[in-house]
Write a protein that holds these residues in place. Structure first.
Motif, PDB file in Angstrom:
ATOM      1  N   LEU A 207      54.263  44.636  89.308  1.00 19.21           N
ATOM      2  CA  LEU A 207      54.854  45.543  90.017  1.00 19.21           C
ATOM      3  C   LEU A 207      54.292  46.370  91.135  1.00 19.21           C
ATOM      4  CD1 LEU A 207      57.413  46.938  87.274  1.00 19.21           C
ATOM      5  CD2 LEU A 207      58.065  45.382  89.155  1.00 19.21           C
ATOM      6  N   TRP A 208      52.758  46.686  90.998  1.00 17.11           N
ATOM      7  CA  TRP A 208      52.214  47.284  91.805  1.00 17.11           C
ATOM      8  C   TRP A 208      51.926  46.531  93.304  1.00 17.11           C
ATOM      9  CZ3 TRP A 208      50.940  52.094  91.481  1.00 17.11           C
ATOM     10  CH2 TRP A 208      50.674  53.082  90.205  1.00 17.11           C
ATOM     11  N   ASP A 209      52.219  45.179  93.040  1.00 18.00           N
ATOM     12  CA  ASP A 209      52.067  44.476  94.231  1.00 18.00           C
ATOM     13  C   ASP A 209      53.401  44.729  95.277  1.00 18.00           C
ATOM     14  OD1 ASP A 209      49.465  43.819  94.365  1.00 18.00           O
ATOM     15  OD2 ASP A 209      50.042  41.739  93.226  1.00 18.00           O
ATOM     16  N   VAL A 210      54.620  45.304  94.633  1.00 16.38           N
ATOM     17  CA  VAL A 210      55.661  45.444  95.303  1.00 16.38           C
ATOM     18  C   VAL A 210      55.528  46.372  96.432  1.00 16.38           C
ATOM     19  CG1 VAL A 210      58.101  45.360  95.480  1.00 16.38           C
ATOM     20  CG2 VAL A 210      56.843  44.364  93.595  1.00 16.38           C
ATOM     21  N   TYR A 211      55.873  46.239  97.675  1.00 16.59           N
ATOM     22  CA  TYR A 211      55.654  47.307  98.825  1.00 16.59           C
ATOM     23  C   TYR A 211      56.717  48.372  98.361  1.00 16.59           C
ATOM     24  CZ  TYR A 211      55.676  49.761 102.968  1.00 16.59           C
ATOM     25  OH  TYR A 211      55.494  50.846 104.044  1.00 16.59           O
ATOM     26  N   GLY A 212      56.278  49.663  98.342  1.00 14.99           N
ATOM     27  CA  GLY A 212      57.273  50.795  98.141  1.00 14.99           C
ATOM     28  C   GLY A 212      57.446  51.203  96.865  1.00 14.99           C
ATOM     29  N   LEU A 213      56.823  50.584  95.807  1.00  9.06           N
ATOM     30  CA  LEU A 213      56.956  51.172  94.426  1.00  9.06           C
ATOM     31  C   LEU A 213      55.701  52.104  94.291  1.00  9.06           C
ATOM     32  CD1 LEU A 213      57.822  47.966  92.158  1.00  9.06           C
ATOM     33  CD2 LEU A 213      59.387  49.815  93.159  1.00  9.06           C
ATOM     34  N   ASN A 214      56.036  53.236  93.681  1.00 11.67           N
ATOM     35  CA  ASN A 214      54.891  54.274  93.315  1.00 11.67           C
ATOM     36  C   ASN A 214      54.849  54.109  91.887  1.00 11.67           C
ATOM     37  OD1 ASN A 214      56.897  56.081  92.578  1.00 11.67           O
ATOM     38  ND2 ASN A 214      57.059  56.723  94.629  1.00 11.67           N
ATOM     39  N   GLU A 215      53.762  54.874  91.335  1.00 12.65           N
ATOM     40  CA  GLU A 215      53.662  55.050  89.957  1.00 12.65           C
ATOM     41  C   GLU A 215      54.867  55.603  89.077  1.00 12.65           C
ATOM     42  OE1 GLU A 215      50.146  57.031  86.873  1.00 12.65           O
ATOM     43  OE2 GLU A 215      50.336  57.590  88.978  1.00 12.65           O
ATOM     44  N   VAL A 216      55.442  56.589  89.818  1.00 12.32           N
ATOM     45  CA  VAL A 216      56.830  57.132  89.016  1.00 12.32           C
ATOM     46  C   VAL A 216      58.043  56.071  88.946  1.00 12.32           C
ATOM     47  CG1 VAL A 216      58.601  58.863  89.302  1.00 12.32           C
ATOM     48  CG2 VAL A 216      56.335  59.581  90.016  1.00 12.32           C
ATOM     49  N   LEU A 217      58.070  55.298  89.911  1.00 14.00           N
ATOM     50  CA  LEU A 217      59.233  54.303  89.930  1.00 14.00           C
ATOM     51  C   LEU A 217      58.833  53.231  89.224  1.00 14.00           C
ATOM     52  CD1 LEU A 217      60.234  54.085  93.916  1.00 14.00           C
ATOM     53  CD2 LEU A 217      61.455  55.114  91.932  1.00 14.00           C
ATOM     54  N   ILE A 218      57.554  52.642  89.071  1.00 13.18           N
ATOM     55  CA  ILE A 218      57.283  51.791  87.997  1.00 13.18           C
ATOM     56  C   ILE A 218      57.311  52.102  86.717  1.00 13.18           C
ATOM     57  CG2 ILE A 218      54.968  50.397  87.209  1.00 13.18           C
ATOM     58  CD1 ILE A 218      54.289  50.139  90.193  1.00 13.18           C
ATOM     59  N   THR A 219      57.100  53.342  86.188  1.00  9.26           N
ATOM     60  CA  THR A 219      57.128  53.978  85.135  1.00  9.26           C
ATOM     61  C   THR A 219      58.536  53.842  84.682  1.00  9.26           C
ATOM     62  OG1 THR A 219      55.320  55.533  85.257  1.00  9.26           O
ATOM     63  CG2 THR A 219      56.702  56.004  83.466  1.00  9.26           C
ATOM     64  N   LYS A 220      59.588  54.150  85.417  1.00  5.12           N
ATOM     65  CA  LYS A 220      60.834  54.108  85.221  1.00  5.12           C
ATOM     66  C   LYS A 220      61.306  52.916  84.954  1.00  5.12           C
ATOM     67  CE  LYS A 220      62.455  58.289  88.092  1.00  5.12           C
ATOM     68  NZ  LYS A 220      63.333  58.574  89.226  1.00  5.12           N
ATOM     69  N   ILE A 221      60.952  51.906  85.786  1.00  2.27           N
ATOM     70  CA  ILE A 221      61.466  50.510  85.558  1.00  2.27           C
ATOM     71  C   ILE A 221      61.004  49.961  84.258  1.00  2.27           C
ATOM     72  CG2 ILE A 221      60.990  48.173  86.375  1.00  2.27           C
ATOM     73  CD1 ILE A 221      60.822  49.259  89.334  1.00  2.27           C
ATOM     74  N   THR A 222      59.626  50.171  83.910  1.00  3.23           N
ATOM     75  CA  THR A 222      59.119  49.514  82.579  1.00  3.23           C
ATOM     76  C   THR A 222      59.611  50.366  81.499  1.00  3.23           C
ATOM     77  OG1 THR A 222      57.284  51.092  83.069  1.00  3.23           O
ATOM     78  CG2 THR A 222      57.124  48.427  83.765  1.00  3.23           C
ATOM     79  N   ASN A 223      60.087  51.509  81.963  1.00  3.14           N
ATOM     80  CA  ASN A 223      60.738  52.185  80.619  1.00  3.14           C
ATOM     81  C   ASN A 223      62.013  51.349  79.955  1.00  3.14           C
ATOM     82  OD1 ASN A 223      58.941  54.365  80.351  1.00  3.14           O
ATOM     83  ND2 ASN A 223      60.409  55.746  81.440  1.00  3.14           N
ATOM     84  N   GLN A 224      62.708  50.471  80.927  1.00  5.44           N
ATOM     85  CA  GLN A 224      63.770  49.976  80.753  1.00  5.44           C
ATOM     86  C   GLN A 224      63.710  48.468  80.744  1.00  5.44           C
ATOM     87  OE1 GLN A 224      66.392  52.137  80.073  1.00  5.44           O
ATOM     88  NE2 GLN A 224      65.107  53.708  80.592  1.00  5.44           N
ATOM     89  N   PHE A 225      62.746  47.853  81.363  1.00  6.29           N
ATOM     90  CA  PHE A 225      62.678  46.501  81.611  1.00  6.29           C
ATOM     91  C   PHE A 225      60.963  46.215  81.298  1.00  6.29           C
ATOM     92  CE2 PHE A 225      65.802  47.849  84.419  1.00  6.29           C
ATOM     93  CZ  PHE A 225      66.852  47.152  84.178  1.00  6.29           C
TER      94      PHE A 225
END
Length: 297
Positions: A207-225
């Protein structure tokens, strides 16, 4: 018996020889006496403009200074957390100073201030003053709580267990949009990046390779998926891989692959995948993604 002389000259020949000698002597006198007087007189008549010469010299010196500045390597703003051996050496850091930084980063810690950079690396004040104006800390490093998308929802306030989480390789854009800060653009970008690879993601770290995602958003995503059905890949043995093998891996081009093989030869084989971070120009911030494709048998 009379012997005929071989060096007898007629009167006309003797006169010619005498005239030639006089001509040679005359030319020598002109060279030694008259020519220096003429040249000396001309030099005395030449006027020298000190002011014009001084101005010309200043212009030459100015052009030389500009050229020397243009030849100096340019330094652009950079995140000091990602300094590599090559980058650090070009900045003037010693091997010990670079190693302190790399060890600090291997602990998953971040440099957040100029002072902390000096505390960790122990570099001198003079070198710090020279390179710190180029430091550029991203917001998520300065303050991990900062997010470009501060919006939160009830959906983000709790983290699911692995069993409860949905598979990131089958999730839809609409499902991703339930997460605060993930709108239509980002959700479509995540799906588009996932679909670039037959089989989707290998691991959440991509997910870190997806442009526009930061640490906060990635954490939110991986909390659910999370990636429950990872893409099948054949990992490469780092000590056996060829140049053509390495360039098939994300973030490794031919130049980096060449440097990896050269470092492998110098080390007589890698003992740990983390040793790749010692390779000149290696993208340290991408090490976890690159490791997905490698093994050490």
């Amino acid at each position: 018996m009379q012997i005929k002389a071989h060096f007898t000259f007629s009167k006309k020949q003797r006169n010619g020889i005498f005239f030639l000698i006089l001509l040679i002597i005359g030319l020598q006198c002109i060279c030694f006496f008259i020519v220096p007087m003429v040249i000396g007189g001309s030099e005395n008549e030449i006027s020298f403009n000190d002011k014009a010469f001084s101005q010309f010299k200043k212009e030459i010196d100015s052009l030389r200074t500009i050229e020397l500045e243009n030849r100096k390597p340019k330094v652009f703003p950079f995140n000091p957390n990602y300094i590599t051996d090559y980058k650090g050496t070009s900045l003037g850091m010693s091997s010990a100073e670079i190693d302190r930084l790399l060890i600090f980063r291997e602990q998953n810690k971040w440099i957040r201030t100029v002072k902390q950079f000096q505390d960790v690396t122990k570099i001198s004040d003079s070198l710090l003053n020279a390179i710190s104006p180029y430091f550029k800390f991203p917001e998520r490093v300065i303050d991990p709580k900062v997010s470009k998308n501060p919006k939160t929802s009830e959906y983000d306030k709790w983290s699911k267990t692995f069993t409860q989480k949905e598979d990131l390789n089958v999730v839809t854009a609409r499902q991703l949009q339930k997460i605060g800060g993930i709108g239509e653009v980002l959700s479509e970008r995540i799906i588009k990046y996932r679909n670039k690879f037959p089989g989707g993601f290998i691991a959440d770290i991509q997910l870190w390779d997806v442009y526009g995602l930061n640490e906060v958003l990635i954490t939110k995503i991986t909390n659910q998926f999370t990636v429950k059905t990872p893409r099948n890949i054949k990992k490469l043995d780092i000590n056996e891989a060829t140049l053509d093998d390495l360039v098939t891996i994300q973030h490794i081009d031919y130049n980096l692959a060449h440097d990896i093989l050269e470092e492998r030869q110098l080390r007589q084989g890698y003992k740990s995948l983390d040793e790749l971070m010692k390779v000149k120009g290696f993208p340290v911030n991408k090490i976890d993604i690159i490791k997905l494709y490698l093994t050490l048998d």
